[in-house]
Design a protein around this motif. Structure first.
Motif, PDB file in Angstrom:
ATOM      1  N   MET A   1       0.850  -1.187   0.000  1.00 18.59           N
ATOM      2  CA  MET A   1       0.000   0.000   0.000  1.00 18.59           C
ATOM      3  C   MET A   1       0.887   1.238   0.000  1.00 18.59           C
ATOM      4  O   MET A   1       1.822   1.333   0.769  1.00 18.59           O
ATOM      5  N   MET A   2       0.589   2.143  -0.904  1.00 15.30           N
ATOM      6  CA  MET A   2       1.316   3.402  -0.963  1.00 15.30           C
ATOM      7  C   MET A   2       0.667   4.401  -0.005  1.00 15.30           C
ATOM      8  O   MET A   2      -0.528   4.649  -0.084  1.00 15.30           O
ATOM      9  N   GLN A   3       1.471   4.911   0.908  1.00 16.92           N
ATOM     10  CA  GLN A   3       1.000   5.952   1.817  1.00 16.92           C
ATOM     11  C   GLN A   3       1.531   7.279   1.312  1.00 16.92           C
ATOM     12  O   GLN A   3       2.731   7.449   1.123  1.00 16.92           O
ATOM     13  N   LEU A   4       0.624   8.207   1.085  1.00 17.46           N
ATOM     14  CA  LEU A   4       0.989   9.494   0.520  1.00 17.46           C
ATOM     15  C   LEU A   4       0.636  10.604   1.504  1.00 17.46           C
ATOM     16  O   LEU A   4      -0.539  10.891   1.723  1.00 17.46           O
ATOM     17  N   PRO A   5       1.658  11.215   2.127  1.00 17.49           N
ATOM     18  CA  PRO A   5       1.399  12.303   3.075  1.00 17.49           C
ATOM     19  C   PRO A   5       0.787  13.528   2.399  1.00 17.49           C
ATOM     20  O   PRO A   5       1.176  13.900   1.289  1.00 17.49           O
ATOM     21  N   LEU A   6      -0.169  14.119   3.089  1.00 14.73           N
ATOM     22  CA  LEU A   6      -0.816  15.345   2.640  1.00 14.73           C
ATOM     23  C   LEU A   6      -0.410  16.472   3.573  1.00 14.73           C
ATOM     24  O   LEU A   6      -0.450  16.314   4.793  1.00 14.73           O
ATOM     25  N   GLU A   7      -0.057  17.617   2.994  1.00 13.55           N
ATOM     26  CA  GLU A   7       0.227  18.755   3.866  1.00 13.55           C
ATOM     27  C   GLU A   7      -1.032  19.114   4.653  1.00 13.55           C
ATOM     28  O   GLU A   7      -2.112  18.616   4.381  1.00 13.55           O
TER      29      GLU A   7
END
Length: 166
Positions: A1-7
């Motif tokens: 699973m790709m975890q993509l941080p959001l500002e």
């Protein structure tokens, strides 16, 4: 699973509500990763995210892509940056813009692409339906007035209930 941080400018309730439809991608507000990340400028934020094992960042600060110091951090960390331009500080527009372009960008990342995805959502303007009709007639090689006369909605048709009780 790709975890993509959001500002921090993305609305967490909306982001959390999207989870069932995100498949193998998790949008993760940086506050949920570590509250201290919200206080960092872009360069140390990029470095911290790499140190924490993340592959990218979604940001509204597209101006970082014009700053050599921050670009050097993007280059060195190898993070994929998804920068959204043109939505101001409107979190709802930002989320919509992200969702519009994110699937194809993530597909590119999964296929091996890295770098910067500079997302520039457009602001649609209204179009005159008469102009669109004329264009449709032109594509069909027909006279717009004659075509309109053949497909015109009559007053009787407009007044006849479409959803009449059955």
């Amino acid at each position: 699973m790709m975890q993509l941080p959001l500002e921090h400018n993305f609305p967490e309730p909306i982001v959390n509500a999207l989870k069932p439809w995100m498949g193998s991608l998790e949008l993760l507000p940086i506050r949920q990763i570590d509250d201290r990340l919200t206080e960092l400028d872009d360069r140390p934020l990029l470095i911290a995210l790499r140190q924490l094992g993340f592959e990218g960042l979604v940001t509204l600060n597209y101006r970082m892509l014009r700053n050599p110091s921050e670009l050097a951090a993007v280059i060195k960390t190898g993070l994929t940056v998804f920068a959204i331009e043109g939505v101001g500080h409107d979190p709802l527009r930002a989320t919509g813009a992200l969702l519009l372009d994110l699937p194809s960008a993530v597909n590119a990342v999964e296929a091996g692409a890295t770098g910067v995805f500079w997302m520039r959502p457009r602001t649609p303007q209204p179009q005159d339906p008469h102009d669109l009709f004329d264009e449709a007639a032109t594509r069909r090689h027909e006279d717009p007035d004659a075509l309109y006369a053949s497909v015109e909605v009559s007053d009787a048709e407009l007044q006849t209930p479409v959803l009449a009780a059955s």
